[in-house]
Design an enzyme around this catalytic site. Sequence first.
Site, PDB file in Angstrom:
ATOM      1  N   THR A  35       0.820  -1.218   0.000  1.00 26.73           N
ATOM      2  CA  THR A  35       0.000   0.000   0.000  1.00 26.73           C
ATOM      3  C   THR A  35       0.850   1.261   0.000  1.00 26.73           C
ATOM      4  O   THR A  35       0.335   2.346  -0.226  1.00 26.73           O
ATOM      5  CB  THR A  35      -0.942   0.047   1.227  1.00 26.73           C
ATOM      6  OG1 THR A  35      -0.164  -0.034   2.430  1.00 26.73           O
ATOM      7  CG2 THR A  35      -1.939  -1.104   1.186  1.00 26.73           C
ATOM      8  N   TYR A 137     -10.860  -5.480  11.593  1.00 25.12           N
ATOM      9  CA  TYR A 137      -9.736  -4.534  11.624  1.00 25.12           C
ATOM     10  C   TYR A 137      -9.507  -4.025  13.043  1.00 25.12           C
ATOM     11  O   TYR A 137      -8.405  -4.127  13.594  1.00 25.12           O
ATOM     12  CB  TYR A 137      -9.991  -3.371  10.672  1.00 25.12           C
ATOM     13  CG  TYR A 137      -9.083  -2.190  10.912  1.00 25.12           C
ATOM     14  CD1 TYR A 137      -7.701  -2.326  10.805  1.00 25.12           C
ATOM     15  CD2 TYR A 137      -9.604  -0.938  11.251  1.00 25.12           C
ATOM     16  CE1 TYR A 137      -6.856  -1.249  11.035  1.00 25.12           C
ATOM     17  CE2 TYR A 137      -8.766   0.140  11.472  1.00 25.12           C
ATOM     18  CZ  TYR A 137      -7.392  -0.016  11.369  1.00 25.12           C
ATOM     19  OH  TYR A 137      -6.565   1.059  11.609  1.00 25.12           O
ATOM     20  N   HIS A 183     -11.049   8.161   2.626  1.00 21.93           N
ATOM     21  CA  HIS A 183     -11.058   9.271   3.567  1.00 21.93           C
ATOM     22  C   HIS A 183     -11.744  10.501   2.981  1.00 21.93           C
ATOM     23  O   HIS A 183     -11.657  10.772   1.782  1.00 21.93           O
ATOM     24  CB  HIS A 183      -9.638   9.619   4.007  1.00 21.93           C
ATOM     25  CG  HIS A 183      -8.997   8.529   4.823  1.00 21.93           C
ATOM     26  ND1 HIS A 183      -7.681   8.559   5.217  1.00 21.93           N
ATOM     27  CD2 HIS A 183      -9.516   7.378   5.341  1.00 21.93           C
ATOM     28  CE1 HIS A 183      -7.407   7.480   5.938  1.00 21.93           C
ATOM     29  NE2 HIS A 183      -8.502   6.749   6.013  1.00 21.93           N
ATOM     30  N   ASP A 278     -22.344   3.945  11.580  1.00 23.80           N
ATOM     31  CA  ASP A 278     -21.640   5.219  11.734  1.00 23.80           C
ATOM     32  C   ASP A 278     -22.187   5.984  12.935  1.00 23.80           C
ATOM     33  O   ASP A 278     -23.342   6.432  12.909  1.00 23.80           O
ATOM     34  CB  ASP A 278     -21.810   6.090  10.477  1.00 23.80           C
ATOM     35  CG  ASP A 278     -20.750   5.804   9.434  1.00 23.80           C
ATOM     36  OD1 ASP A 278     -19.829   5.027   9.732  1.00 23.80           O
ATOM     37  OD2 ASP A 278     -20.844   6.373   8.335  1.00 23.80           O
TER      38      ASP A 278
END
Length: 339
Positions: A35, A137, A183, A278
């Site tokens: 990455t 994650y 992002h 969220d």
Amino acid sequence: MKLLVTGGAGYIGSVVVQQLLAEGHTVEVLDNLSTGHADSILGGAIWHEADLLQVGRILDSSFDGVVHLAARSLVGESVSHPERYWHGNIVATLALLDAMREAGVPRLVFSSTAAVYGEPAGASIAETDQTMPTNPYGASKLAIDHMLTAEAHAHGLAAISLRYFNVAGASGELRERHDPETHLIPNLLKVAAGEKESASIFGTDYPTEDGTAVRDYIHVRDLAEAHLRALKAAVPGTHEIYNLGTGTGTSVRQVIDAVREVTGREVPAVEEPRRAGDPAVLVASGQRALDDLGWQPTRDIRQMVSDAWTALGSDTASPDAASSGTATPTAPTSAGGLA
């Protein structure tokens, strides 16, 4: 100090390397470029193109510490392919700890995340709040925190975990270049640069001042400075955890307004339904980092946007032309110029 930075070709890692070199430290970088970007590895740093599982070939007793940023970090991918996160984050970090123990490397600063908290009940998150990650994650990062606590107690490692909130901005030409880009600020700048037609606002009915979600944004340079302080503050036999944030929330609409102000572009935004999971507000309490590390962020959201826009290279195009849809944005500059 002589330091190894894992993931030093990535967005945050390259800025950490930049600051370590500026302070006169000897820096080696381990990065397999899965990455990261080769042109983000600064001159003065020795680069090992290798996987973390090969770190034992690099570490020896001459190293004073490790800054560990190499990791998989996509929430969606972690849900669809959790095994990649068990191997890429947990197993790989165990290999790092084994190599450090074997070589007698005494200190570690670990790149953790606010994802370990899941969906907290309160708006301001402290290190003592309950950790309940909602995806593999966050779970993998929390597992590593537990590993570090045990390693410190059993083998005397000096360890500090830094739990990031929303990192943004740029340092010179070192900027966000994720693929895919998830992002908010870099995606908004793509709209401003004419690379995307519009941005999306996911949820406008939150119980916040303007109805959009509120997050704690921190400049990447402020974040990197915390790593340098943590390296000096780590104590043998202890594992400390610090949240890194500004303590101030910024809504999605406020971020869009900042991008419009800095770029002079319209930045069309389309309202979309909320995304599942969220939270309305996620803001860090940075009091512990201030008390223990003497660390306090100094750069605001406008500075983050301005630095990211300048690094992108698109600020040379005419705002009037861009708003009419006729401008061709300047190509992003290469980070190699900082070498």
